[in-house]
Each structure stands twice: as structure tokens, then as C-alpha cells.
Design an enzyme around this catalytic site. Structure first.
Site, short mmCIF file in Angstrom:
data_model
loop_
_atom_site.label_atom_id
_atom_site.label_comp_id
_atom_site.label_asym_id
_atom_site.label_seq_id
_atom_site.Cartn_x
_atom_site.Cartn_y
_atom_site.Cartn_z
N TRP A 267 -29.34 28.34 -3.70
CA TRP A 267 -29.46 26.93 -5.02
C TRP A 267 -30.37 26.72 -4.92
O TRP A 267 -30.79 26.07 -4.19
CB TRP A 267 -28.19 26.81 -4.58
CG TRP A 267 -28.02 25.11 -5.43
CD1 TRP A 267 -27.14 25.41 -6.93
CD2 TRP A 267 -28.11 23.59 -5.60
NE1 TRP A 267 -27.39 24.40 -7.63
CE2 TRP A 267 -27.55 23.18 -6.77
CE3 TRP A 267 -28.95 23.93 -4.60
CZ2 TRP A 267 -28.34 21.77 -6.91
CZ3 TRP A 267 -28.79 22.01 -5.34
CH2 TRP A 267 -28.70 21.98 -5.88
N ASN B 139 -25.75 29.98 -11.17
CA ASN B 139 -24.30 29.99 -10.60
C ASN B 139 -23.34 29.23 -12.37
O ASN B 139 -23.62 30.19 -13.19
CB ASN B 139 -24.12 28.61 -10.20
CG ASN B 139 -24.94 27.93 -9.63
OD1 ASN B 139 -25.97 27.53 -10.56
ND2 ASN B 139 -24.03 26.42 -10.14
N ASP B 140 -23.19 27.71 -12.39
CA ASP B 140 -22.31 27.95 -13.72
C ASP B 140 -22.79 28.58 -14.77
O ASP B 140 -24.29 28.16 -15.96
CB ASP B 140 -21.60 26.84 -14.01
CG ASP B 140 -21.57 25.69 -12.56
OD1 ASP B 140 -21.30 26.38 -11.87
OD2 ASP B 140 -22.44 24.47 -12.87
N GLU C 99 -15.46 18.98 -11.54
CA GLU C 99 -16.25 19.87 -12.09
C GLU C 99 -15.94 21.10 -13.65
O GLU C 99 -15.28 20.85 -13.71
CB GLU C 99 -17.19 20.85 -11.02
CG GLU C 99 -17.22 20.01 -9.83
CD GLU C 99 -18.56 20.51 -9.17
OE1 GLU C 99 -19.31 20.40 -9.25
OE2 GLU C 99 -17.62 21.34 -8.34
N GLN D 33 -26.85 28.51 -14.65
CA GLN D 33 -27.98 28.20 -13.75
C GLN D 33 -28.88 28.31 -12.85
O GLN D 33 -27.97 30.04 -12.89
CB GLN D 33 -27.01 26.64 -13.13
CG GLN D 33 -26.20 25.70 -14.01
CD GLN D 33 -26.71 23.97 -14.29
OE1 GLN D 33 -26.76 23.86 -12.63
NE2 GLN D 33 -27.15 24.14 -14.89
N SER E 64 -25.14 21.83 -15.26
CA SER E 64 -24.54 22.03 -16.29
C SER E 64 -24.08 20.94 -17.46
O SER E 64 -23.98 20.18 -17.86
CB SER E 64 -23.20 22.15 -15.71
OG SER E 64 -23.27 23.56 -15.18
#
Ligand SMILES: *[C@@H]1O[C@H](CO)[C@@H](O)[C@H](O)[C@H]1NC(C)=O
Ligand SMILES: *[C@@H]1O[C@H](CO)[C@@H](O)[C@H](O)[C@H]1NC(C)=O
Ligand SMILES: *[C@@H]1O[C@H](CO)[C@@H](O)[C@H](O)[C@H]1NC(C)=O
Length: 576
Positions: free
Chosen positions: A80, A55-56, A234, A72, A116
Site C-alpha cells: 500500500w 485495494n478498494d 469505511e 485504489q 476511495s
């Protein structure tokens, strides 16, 4: 609808030879990549790890000639979980070498996950990473990590501060809503500042911290009190942009020649606002509050989340990365063995008007352009489509600009129609309008049943022309179980004086589009069942009743980027 063909005007190959070592990478990539029939949705030139969940983007920076990207990552699966910081390095932001994971749980301050964060280059250039750890009590705390050996050109090993955690949730803050520290900046008082994303009393916020030594941090308060009722912010990002300047500004710079951007990620989108930041008082005076409707400023009106920018001192530019998630189901992700892409790195600047940002794929993307086809000055009658032949349509870069001569025929819309996404959902590509829909049909099957349309409408609202940009995924795949939402945004251009331009980066399962030279961006994920590999086609189309003109079209086949684990390279070297 009539079909015409575009002539191949120019045709050349950029004959870049691959070295032996690099050839090895290419082989590794291809095994897993788009050419493989059981992996039709792997991309050719977007960043993605060889397998598993991503992800990020985290803590990107440039250090001693090398670009670093962390992200991530779940080392154990395509969904996840088990989150660590994976690490890849590059000389050009296009070809990457994957290294060992850089930050993973080691202590009570991050035993439940390493989430993150951002990197800051300290004076002298040494990078420092702030990240969110999920601690033994499942609280979100902020930790520091530094390179073990700054002489290692790849900065492979990271050591954590013995003082961790450095920042814990302040009294009154939900410990589940306190994460994603920004890059720090330094004021004239030499003190460092950073933001941590949070939510207080039903409103998203970013909490400002200050430190003289980078170790001991004190809370100052909210950077700016937004009235928008949003989820937690976020991955906040806060940085200066130069007014009327083609060059970017280093994160700690501020003055009359700059404006500041505050970006927050919530509701599945990356929203930003512009304002003036005074480093002496730490006051951020905003021009507008966050607007949750799609008429507000967003980096991208399609898929693009948890993004992060960094200042690239080598080329004096600010580069933006965003996570592009999947639109298929969890079970499909498990079957594919992977989930998540990173966007093409985008150069970000303040527009000439000063009212918004503009984004453009970094120049290095053009190194992948191979075969080119061009066309000039072609009429595109209402209800016609032209195929762009001679390139690999499933892995391409295309730039096209349209001229509208018959503006008087533009359709008038209700002055209350403010939500462009809703407008696009009713004005899909298969609904014939007047001045629009015209644009591109990407990843089109032979029988035209599958297609992803990226298009414009020129409309009249309150006596003024407005340009609407849409991405219609409703026919992108014959398969069910996919998110086929239509996306839309307005493009701030005046069709009386400006051409309407579109650039799309097409890469098997992603279409990343830049309208009005990067004023409005829309990214879509699609999973065609027929328009796969060399069975995919590309068209320019006009489904309005009024003709438009293609003033210029250039399209290129795109080569594969080389993205591979470092171990292969080492093996190759020792066997030589
Ligand atoms: C640091 O990295 C350099 C370059 O890779 C290497 O020569 C040196 O031995 C390393 N030092 C330590 C303490 O590992
Ligand atoms: C990812 O994609 C799904 C489906 O397309 C969407 O509903 C979801 O909100 C996205 N998640 C994020 C964090 O953007
Ligand atoms: C154009 O409109 C017609 C009529 O609604 C529709 O059948 C056709 O599929 C549309 N073409 C495209 C490219 O969407």
C-alpha cells in the site's frame, strides 16, 4: 475414506472464437498469469491489474454502453502507498481494458493521496466522482472530479472542480476519520444527499450532507445513530432494494416497495443492516443495529472488504464489487509483485423473506464456462469422496445441491452457540460429525494433503434445524506464514423443505462460495504448493456418519478473462 469417480455425462466446448485484437490481449495476459509456473497464484478470470498493489473498488458506473471500474492502486509497488485511482473499462464486466490512471494527486486538496469514493450519474447521464483527498495538512477532505470530454467513449481524462475541497472535516471530527463519500441520491426536493464515513466518540458513523447544486454542501448530521462500538465506518454504501422484486432499484428511488441497505466496512468485514429510509425527513429507521459477531449480517463471512455497489441501468440490476486481500505476507507480495483481487461482480437483491440480501455472480460470468460435466442423483455415503473429473479443477465453476433425508440424526448443539465462525473452527472438515461436514474439496493435491474444504453441517438448536456453512483453510497449503483462519456463517434455509446448494468459483488462489443460492457467501484466499494448475483436483465429500444425496452437480472449466492494457491494442491496430 473411499474415493469414487463421477462420470462425465455432458461434455462440450463453447467455441467462441477470439478475434485478432483480442488474441493479442490473451497473449499479454498469459505471460503474467496462472499458466506461468513462477506465478501460480495469478487468477484466470478475477479482476486484477497486471502488477502492483490494489485495494478498494471505486466509483463503478455504466455510461453509454461501457462499464467503468476504478480502484485504489499503487503504481510503484506491491504494498500500500502512493494511492491513485486506476481505471479499467469493459463491455461485459468480465473482460477489461486497463487505461491510464484517472485521478492522481494534483493540488493542495489531494497532494498526499487520492483515496476511495463513488460516482453519481447526474440527470442526463453525466458522471461525477466524489473522492477523498489527503490534503497538504494530511486532513481527509472530499473532492469532485468530472470527465474532461463526455464524447470520449472511454472517459479517459478527469478534471477536478476548481472549488475543491468541497467538504472538509466538520468541527469535532477527527480529520483522520472522515472519508469515502457514497454515491449521491436526489430527493423529491431535488436536493442531492451523500454520506461520508467517520467515527465519533468511539462509534462508527456516516455523516449526511445535502446540496442543491452538487458544489456547495451542508452537513445534516448522522444518518442513524448506531450503538455498536466499532472502528470508523469505511466505505459506507446506502441504496434501496425492491421488496419481492427481481429487479433492482435506482439509487434515488424510494417508496413503500423498497427497503434501504446501509453497509459499513470495519473490523476487516463488510456489515450491513436493513431499514426504512424516508427521504422527506432523512430519517433511517433500522430493523437491527450492526452486530460485530459473525451471526450478524455480512456480505461475506470470509474475505471481502471496502465494497461498493452501483445501479446498472442497462440490465436493471445492482452490482456489488468487493476487494479481496491477500492472506500471505508482505514479503511474499513483494516477491510476487502484486497484491489484491476484486471479487466476481455480484448481482444483489433482497431475499424473499425480506430479512437479508442474496448475492449471485453476474450472468456474464457464465460466458467463461467451457467444458461441462454433470451428475444427477448420486448417494454420498458417510465418509466418502467423489472426484469431479474432466474439467480444469484450478480454474472452475461448480454448482452442487445436496438432499438430506435423515434429518432425525442431526447433532444437537448448545443453544448458546451463536458464533458460526467459532463453530466452524471446532467443526473443521477433518472432524467427523453426523449430518456434515459435506460439501466440496477445492484445490486438492494428488496426495490429498492440500485441500480447501467448503462444507455444511445440519444441526439442531432449540428444537429447530440450522444450516452452518464453513470454509476451512487449515490444510489449504503446506507452506507456513499464511493466514489460514476458518470462516463460517449460518444459511437461512429449512433443510426439511429445501435442498442445500453450493456454488464455488475456484480460480488458482481464490475460492468464492455462495451457499443457499447466495444467502451466505464465503470467500477464501489460498496458496497451495502442490495443488497448482493441472495438478489440482476437485472432490465432493461427506465426512459425516450419515449419508446425503447429491441431487445435481454441474461443473465447468473456466476460460481466461481478457484483461490487458490499452496500449497493446493500439499497437496492434497500427501494425495492421
Ligand atoms: C472529445 O472526444 C471525441 C471522441 O473521442 C473527439 O472526437 C473530440 O476531439 C474530443 N474533444 C476534445 C476537445 O478533446
Ligand atoms: C487482509 O488480510 C489480512 C490477513 O489475512 C487480515 O488480517 C487483514 O485484516 C485484512 N485487511 C483488510 C483491510 O481486510
Ligand atoms: C474426515 O475425517 C477423518 C477423521 O477425522 C480425517 O482423517 C479426514 O482427513 C477427513 N476428511 C476430510 C476430507 O477432511
Amino acid at each position: 475414506m473411499k474415493l469414487f469417480l463421477i462420470y462425465v455425462v455432458g461434455l462440450f466446448c463453447a467455441g467462441v472464437g477470439y478475434g485478432a485484437e483480442v488474441g493479442d490481449f490473451d497473449h499479454v495476459q498469459r505471460n503474467l498469469q496462472s499458466d506461468s509456473t513462477d506465478q501460480p497464484y495469478r487468477t484466470g478470470y478475477h479482476f486484477q491489474p497486471p502488477r502492483n498493489w490494489m485495494n478498494d473498488p471505486n466509483g463503478p458506473f455504466y455510461h453509454n454502453g461501457v462499464y467503468h471500474l476504478f480502484y485504489q492502486y499503487n503504481p510503484y509497488g506491491a504494498v500500500w502507498g502512493n494511492i491513485v485511482w486506476a481505471h479499467s473499462v469493459s463491455y461485459d464486466l468480465i473482460n477489461w481494458v486497463n487505461l491510464e490512471d484517472a485521478i492522481y494527486p494534483t493540488g493542495p486538496f489531494d497532494v498526499n493521496g487520492c483515496w476511495s469514493g463513488s460516482a453519481t450519474l447526474l440527470p442526463g447521464g453525466k458522471p461525477a466522482i466524489f473522492y477523498t483527498g489527503i490534503d497538504v495538512k494530511n486532513r481527509q477532505v472530499q473532492n469532485l472530479a468530472m470527465p474532461k470530454n463526455t464524447s470520449d467513449p472511454l472517459l479517459r481524462e478527469w478534471v477536478k472542480s476548481t472549488h475543491n475541497p468541497l467538504i472538509t472535516p466538520p468541527y469535532g471530527t477527527d480529520p483522520n476519520f472522515f472519508r469515502d463519500p457514497t454515491t449521491a441520491w436526489q430527493g423529491e426536493d431535488k436536493a442531492w444527499r451523500l454520506l461520508v464515513g467517520s467515527q465519533i466518540k468511539g462509534r462508527g458513523t456516516a455523516i449526511l450532507y445535502k446540496s442543491k447544486d452538487f458544489v456547495s454542501w451542508s452537513m445534516i448530521g448522522s444518518l442513524f445513530n448506531s450503538l455498536a462500538e466499532t472502528d470508523m465506518w469505511e466505505c459506507p454504501d446506502f441504496y434501496p432494494v425492491g421488496i419481492n422484486s427481481m429487479n433492482a432499484v435506482e439509487t434515488s428511488d424510494q417508496g413503500e416497495w423498497t427497503k434501504h441497505v446501509l453497509k459499513a466496512s470495519f473490523n476487516s468485514h463488510d456489515y450491513y443492516i436493513l431499514g426504512n429510509y424516508d427521504m422527506k425527513t432523512d430519517r433511517f429507521s433500522v430493523e437491527n443495529d450492526f452486530t460485530v459477531s459473525s451471526s450478524g449480517l455480512r456480505y461475506d463471512y470470509g474475505k471481502f472488504y471496502a465494497s461498493k455497489t452501483f445501479y446498472d441501468s442497462a440490465k436493471e440490476r445492482r452490482i456489488l464489487w468487493g476487494w479481496i486481500n491477500e492472506s500471505d505476507s508482505k514479503s511474499s507480495d513483494i516477491k510476487k509483485g502484486w497484491s489484491g483481487l476484486q471479487s466476481i461482480p455480484r448481482n444483489v437483491l433482497l431475499s424473499k423473506s425480506g430479512k437479508q440480501l442474496v448475492q449471485w455472480p453476474i450472468k456474464e460470468t457464465e460466458k467463461l464456462r467451457a467444458k461441462e460435466v454433470t451428475a444427477l442423483s448420486k448417494d454420498l455415503k458417510g465418509g466418502s469422496a467423489v472426484e469431479v473429473l474432466g474439467i480444469t479443477a484450478a480454474q472452475a465453476d461448480i454448482e452442487v445441491s445436496f438432499e438430506t433425508t435423515d434429518l432425525a440424526k442431526a447433532e444437537t448443539i448448545d443453544h448458546n452457540s451463536v458464533d458460526p465462525q467459532l463453530l466452524c473452527s471446532s467443526k473443521t472438515a477433518s472432524v467427523r460429525g453426523k449430518l456434515g461436514p459435506f460439501g466440496l474439496l477445492a484445490l486438492v493435491s494428488e496426495d490429498l494433503k492440500e485441500q480447501t474444504a467448503i462444507y455444511f453441517h445440519v444441526l439442531k438448536k432449540n428444537g429447530k434445524f440450522v444450516v452452518l456453512m464453513c470454509s476451512d483453510q487449515s490444510r489449504s497449503s503446506l507452506m507456513g506464514g499464511l493466514d489460514k483462519t476458518t470462516y463460517g456463517g449460518f444459511v437461512d434455509i429449512d433443510p426439511r423443505h429445501e435442498k442445500i446448494s453450493l456454488r464455488s468459483l475456484i480460480d488458482h488462489s481464490i475460492v468464492e462460495s455462495f451457499g443457499g443460492k447466495g444467502k451466505t457467501c464465503i470467500t477464501a484466499r489460498v496458496y497451495p504448493s502442490l495443488a497448482i494448475g493441472n495438478k489440482a483436483h476437485l472432490y465432493v465429500f461427506n465426512n459425516g456418519t450419515v449419508g446425503v444425496k447429491i441431487s445435481r452437480l454441474s461443473a465447468w472449466s473456466m476460460k481466461n478473462a481478457r484483461i490487458a492494457p490499452i496500449s497493446k491494442r493500439r499497437k496492434r491496430k497500427t501494425s495492421n
